[in-house]
Design a protein around this motif. Structure first.
Motif, PDB file in Angstrom:
ATOM      1  N   PRO A 149      -2.024  72.352 -19.911  1.00 29.24           N
ATOM      2  CA  PRO A 149      -1.461  71.229 -19.153  1.00 29.24           C
ATOM      3  C   PRO A 149      -2.496  70.199 -18.735  1.00 29.24           C
ATOM      4  CG  PRO A 149      -1.432  73.235 -17.837  1.00 29.24           C
ATOM      5  CD  PRO A 149      -1.801  73.638 -19.225  1.00 29.24           C
ATOM      6  N   SER A 150      -3.755  70.623 -18.576  1.00 30.27           N
ATOM      7  CA  SER A 150      -4.806  69.656 -18.258  1.00 30.27           C
ATOM      8  C   SER A 150      -5.011  68.692 -19.418  1.00 30.27           C
ATOM      9  CB  SER A 150      -6.118  70.379 -17.933  1.00 30.27           C
ATOM     10  OG  SER A 150      -5.988  71.172 -16.771  1.00 30.27           O
ATOM     11  N   ILE A 153      -1.941  66.261 -19.528  1.00 32.95           N
ATOM     12  CA  ILE A 153      -1.928  65.185 -18.543  1.00 32.95           C
ATOM     13  C   ILE A 153      -3.046  64.193 -18.834  1.00 32.95           C
ATOM     14  CG2 ILE A 153      -3.430  66.149 -16.722  1.00 32.95           C
ATOM     15  CD1 ILE A 153      -0.041  64.361 -16.269  1.00 32.95           C
ATOM     16  N   CYS A 154      -4.168  64.666 -19.370  1.00 33.98           N
ATOM     17  CA  CYS A 154      -5.231  63.741 -19.776  1.00 33.98           C
ATOM     18  C   CYS A 154      -4.739  62.818 -20.893  1.00 33.98           C
ATOM     19  CB  CYS A 154      -6.461  64.516 -20.244  1.00 33.98           C
ATOM     20  SG  CYS A 154      -7.419  65.287 -18.914  1.00 33.98           S
ATOM     21  N   TYR A 161     -10.951  64.038 -21.355  1.00 40.51           N
ATOM     22  CA  TYR A 161     -10.860  65.460 -21.015  1.00 40.51           C
ATOM     23  C   TYR A 161     -12.168  65.963 -20.408  1.00 40.51           C
ATOM     24  CZ  TYR A 161      -9.795  70.446 -21.416  1.00 40.51           C
ATOM     25  OH  TYR A 161      -9.573  71.781 -21.145  1.00 40.51           O
ATOM     26  N   ARG A 164     -12.209  66.546 -16.652  1.00 38.25           N
ATOM     27  CA  ARG A 164     -11.246  67.462 -16.051  1.00 38.25           C
ATOM     28  C   ARG A 164     -11.866  68.326 -14.956  1.00 38.25           C
ATOM     29  NH1 ARG A 164     -13.450  69.643 -20.332  1.00 38.25           N
ATOM     30  NH2 ARG A 164     -13.768  71.895 -20.539  1.00 38.25           N
ATOM     31  N   GLN A 168     -10.066  68.749 -11.415  1.00 35.40           N
ATOM     32  CA  GLN A 168      -9.546  70.074 -11.097  1.00 35.40           C
ATOM     33  C   GLN A 168     -10.160  70.604  -9.803  1.00 35.40           C
ATOM     34  OE1 GLN A 168     -10.218  72.295 -14.700  1.00 35.40           O
ATOM     35  NE2 GLN A 168      -8.400  71.464 -15.699  1.00 35.40           N
ATOM     36  N   HIS A 237      -0.682  69.222 -13.893  1.00 38.00           N
ATOM     37  CA  HIS A 237      -1.440  70.343 -14.455  1.00 38.00           C
ATOM     38  C   HIS A 237      -1.433  71.579 -13.569  1.00 38.00           C
ATOM     39  CE1 HIS A 237      -4.822  68.933 -11.897  1.00 38.00           C
ATOM     40  NE2 HIS A 237      -5.344  70.108 -12.081  1.00 38.00           N
ATOM     41  N   GLU A 238      -1.414  71.429 -12.237  1.00 35.73           N
ATOM     42  CA  GLU A 238      -1.436  72.586 -11.350  1.00 35.73           C
ATOM     43  C   GLU A 238      -0.170  73.433 -11.488  1.00 35.73           C
ATOM     44  OE1 GLU A 238      -3.314  73.999  -8.430  1.00 35.73           O
ATOM     45  OE2 GLU A 238      -4.839  73.326  -9.834  1.00 35.73           O
ATOM     46  N   THR A 240       2.298  73.549 -13.906  1.00 35.23           N
ATOM     47  CA  THR A 240       2.547  74.162 -15.209  1.00 35.23           C
ATOM     48  C   THR A 240       1.528  75.250 -15.512  1.00 35.23           C
ATOM     49  OG1 THR A 240       3.429  72.037 -15.963  1.00 35.23           O
ATOM     50  CG2 THR A 240       2.973  73.681 -17.639  1.00 35.23           C
ATOM     51  N   ALA A 241       0.281  75.036 -15.149  1.00 34.85           N
ATOM     52  CA  ALA A 241      -0.747  76.047 -15.394  1.00 34.85           C
ATOM     53  C   ALA A 241      -0.415  77.353 -14.685  1.00 34.85           C
ATOM     54  CB  ALA A 241      -2.112  75.525 -14.939  1.00 34.85           C
ATOM     55  N   GLU A 355       5.875  72.630 -22.657  1.00 39.39           N
ATOM     56  CA  GLU A 355       4.597  73.328 -22.548  1.00 39.39           C
ATOM     57  C   GLU A 355       4.801  74.831 -22.390  1.00 39.39           C
ATOM     58  OE1 GLU A 355       1.520  71.282 -20.043  1.00 39.39           O
ATOM     59  OE2 GLU A 355       3.176  69.901 -19.674  1.00 39.39           O
TER      60      GLU A 355
END
Length: 397
Positions: A149-150, A153-154, A161, A164, A168, A237-238, A240-241, A355
């Motif tokens: 997911p990171s 979103i990037c 990337y 990140r 993060q 990203h938070e 979904t990860a 995802e």
């Protein structure tokens, strides 16, 4: 209406996957109950499915940030909440909220989603290749659940990337309940400064990304675009990860469900919905403030009182989901509240589903012998963060 002592909310869950015991009990006995918020405000907690949908769909309940109170202690939010800045649309009511949301919906085109799906499949395969090169065992959260997911979103925002690690770290500090006011504020300012610089870059060097698309489609200020980028980055990203990692943990702890999914890959879409229902990784919220006196299922919520909806508890309501405590990948879990409900329902839910579907499918195909590499009791859980999940998930294959 509750006549007893108001409850306080805890983010400490029962076992690995169940909601906090207090909300579980309230759902069975008192689906709308008095709650004392972290700053002493006497409001309400909603744990029943029907009541949760009623609150989230009712325009008499406001999402405005300055009207809310924090459900749990958190350094930077215990001070008087300011009005949300322009562009921070999850804390706006209509018509401002709808204006921003409509612009963003316009960026999630069929073409972009198709290209993203193909790209996510490629990225997922690359992450699995990298895990294989590391050799068993490996941390599935660090090497698989967080990077995918990171990267997505990037790609959406046009963020390098390589940057990140910085966002993060700042997101982690900003989302933690245990950090100091100074650290939370510093993390917020760092994220805002980075994204403001990205907005200015996109004005001069547009590309095929959401920020560039928004700049071309509407006359938005740098402040509005920075707020929108902040929301997309943090939420993109938070959540979904942690859903991907915790969902894998749940499958490994329910071997009969894992076997069913391996035997019939057509179950994958339903399995994704069931992980969203069963896990409900948002600890608390959404919260809403009553703009006038409102009666919800026989309980009077007075003007100015804040209501916190427990999505995790509502998604375990037996009046909506038979045998709700069971994790069942064959269940028809449609209608769950994992993405909220009403006008503020998660804007990126379809992307998150892609995802998760791609991630779970590819992971199970690549590693048919996937298993935990340590006792389940040693997995450190994120009770102290806004989004529930794991800090690490050691796996072997």
């Amino acid at each position: 209406m509750s006549q007893g002592t108001p409850v306080t909310f805890s983010t400490v869950r029962e076992g690995f996957f169940n909601p906090p015991p207090t909300t579980q009990l309230l759902r069975r006995t008192e689906p709308i109950a008095r709650m004392e918020f972290a700053d002493g405000h006497l409001g309400w907690v909603v744990t029943g499915y029907a009541a949760a949908r009623a609150v989230l769909a009712d325009a008499r309940f406001s999402a405005r940030g300055e009207l809310k109170h924090p459900p749990v202690p958190r350094a930077a939010t215990l001070e008087e909440a300011p009005a949300a800045p322009p562009g921070m649309f999850i804390q706006h009511d209509d018509p401002e909220h709808q204006r921003y949301r409509k612009l963003l919906v316009g960026q999630f085109t069929v073409r972009r989603m198709k290209l993203l799906t193909e790209w996510i499949e490629k990225v997922t395969a690359e992450r699995l290749d990298a895990m294989e090169r590391l050799r068993s065992p490996a941390d599935l959260f660090e090497h698989f659940a967080l990077p995918i997911p990171s990267l997505v979103i990037c790609e959406l925002l046009g963020v390098p990337y390589a940057d990140r690690a910085g966002f993060q770290h700042d997101t982690h500090v900003w989302s933690s309940f245990g950090e100091s006011t100074e650290d939370v504020t510093a993390a917020f300012m760092s994220l805002a400064a980075y994204l403001n610089g990205l907005v200015r870059l996109k004005r001069t060097e547009p590309a095929d990304d959401i920020l560039s698309g928004l700049i071309a489609a509407a006359d938005l200020t740098d402040e509005e675009l920075t707020s929108i980028a902040f929301l997309l980055l943090v939420a993109g990203h938070e959540t979904t990860a942690n859903q991907l990692a915790l969902g894998t943990f749940a499958l490994l702890e329910h071997p009969e469900q894992l076997a069913a999914l391996r035997a019939d890959r057509a179950l994958i879409e339903g399995a994704v919905e069931e992980t969203l229902r069963y896990l409900s990784i948002v600890h608390h919220g959404p919260t809403r403030a009553a703009l006038e006196d409102v009666e919800i299922e026989g309980t009077l919520v007075k003007e100015g009182e804040v209501v916190m909806v427990s999505l995790a508890a509502a998604n375990r309501d037996p009046d909506r989901f038979p045998e709700p405590e069971s994790f069942d990948v064959t269940r028809r879990a449609a209608g769950h509240l994992g993405f909220g409900h009403g006008i503020h329902q998660c804007l990126g839910q379809q992307l998150a589903r892609i995802e998760l579907r791609v991630g779970f499918t590819a992971l199970l195909e690549r590693f048919p012998g996937l298993r935990l590499a340590c006792p389940a009791e040693e997995i450190r859980l994120r009770h102290d963060m806004q989004v529930y999940g794991v800090y690490a998930l050691p796996v072997a294959w």
